[in-house]
Scaffold this active site. Structure first.
Site, PDB file in Angstrom:
ATOM      1  N   CYS A  48       0.944  -1.324  -0.013  1.00  0.00           N
ATOM      2  CA  CYS A  48      -0.129  -0.009   0.002  1.00  0.00           C
ATOM      3  C   CYS A  48       0.783   1.075   0.058  1.00  0.00           C
ATOM      4  O   CYS A  48       1.765   1.386   0.810  1.00  0.00           O
ATOM      5  CB  CYS A  48      -0.914  -0.023   1.228  1.00  0.00           C
ATOM      6  N   CYS A  51       0.053   3.330   3.563  1.00  0.00           N
ATOM      7  CA  CYS A  51       0.444   2.687   4.744  1.00  0.00           C
ATOM      8  C   CYS A  51       1.447   1.550   4.761  1.00  0.00           C
ATOM      9  O   CYS A  51       2.049   1.301   5.783  1.00  0.00           O
ATOM     10  CB  CYS A  51      -0.717   2.271   5.687  1.00  0.00           C
ATOM     11  N   CYS A  97      -7.679  -0.904   0.831  1.00  0.00           N
ATOM     12  CA  CYS A  97      -6.561  -1.498   1.945  1.00  0.00           C
ATOM     13  C   CYS A  97      -7.496  -1.282   3.423  1.00  0.00           C
ATOM     14  O   CYS A  97      -7.902  -0.357   3.575  1.00  0.00           O
ATOM     15  CB  CYS A  97      -5.345  -0.546   2.127  1.00  0.00           C
ATOM     16  N   CYS A 100      -5.711   1.091   6.018  1.00  0.00           N
ATOM     17  CA  CYS A 100      -5.972   2.368   6.267  1.00  0.00           C
ATOM     18  C   CYS A 100      -6.754   3.092   5.390  1.00  0.00           C
ATOM     19  O   CYS A 100      -7.069   4.101   5.214  1.00  0.00           O
ATOM     20  CB  CYS A 100      -4.377   3.116   5.705  1.00  0.00           C
ATOM     21  N   CYS A 120      -8.106  -5.636  -9.987  1.00  0.00           N
ATOM     22  CA  CYS A 120      -7.856  -4.747 -11.090  1.00  0.00           C
ATOM     23  C   CYS A 120      -7.358  -3.442 -10.314  1.00  0.00           C
ATOM     24  O   CYS A 120      -8.397  -2.835  -9.601  1.00  0.00           O
ATOM     25  CB  CYS A 120      -8.918  -4.492 -12.009  1.00  0.00           C
TER      26      CYS A 120
HETATM   27 FE    FE Z   1      -2.942   1.099   3.385  1.00  0.00          FE
END
Ligand code: FE
Length: 132
Positions: A48, A51, A97, A100, A120
């Site tokens: 990510c 984060c 995610c 976060c 995707c």
């Molecule tokens: Fe994240």
């Protein structure tokens, strides 16, 4: 349990580029074939960008032809948040995610075996790292 990261828009704005902010926080979509990981054959982890949570592995990356980096499974279901998205008159499943809340992309059920899933994902939501 994952400890969630909560930041207000101002904090994200300071941390992210304007392009990343548009995708991750405003739930935008980068133009197809524009992202740096679309054609990438890099081995390792795709984390990510907001984060650092480990989200996808090159082991499950495939060329979907869609113009966005595509994966047939996440590193862990525990790291992904699924939300029904009915924008634009379509019913899609948005993936974020879990740690976060950053917007990643969408998942479709037309992917390859063994999962038949196609995550995707926007390149701008991801940060590649080599595995140690
Ligand atoms: Fe994240």
């Amino acid at each position: 349990m994952t400890d969630k990261i909560v930041k207000d828009p101002k904090e994200w704005k300071e941390q992210l580029t304007p392009e990343q902010y548009e995708i991750c926080i405003n739930h935008g979509t980068e133009p197809p074939f524009s992202g740096k990981y679309n054609d990438s054959k890099l081995q390792g982890s795709f984390k990510c960008v907001c984060c650092g949570e480990n989200l996808f592995s090159s082991n499950s990356k495939f060329d979907s032809g869609s113009g966005w980096p595509s994966f047939w499974e996440p590193v862990s279901e525990d790291n992904i948040e699924y939300i029904s998205d009915t924008d634009y008159g379509m019913v899609r499943t948005e993936v974020n995610c879990k740690k976060c809340g950053s917007h990643l992309g969408h998942v479709f059920d037309d992917g390859p075996k063994p999962t038949n899933q196609r995550y995707c994902i926007n390149s701008l939501s991801l940060k590649h790292e080599k595995d140690e």
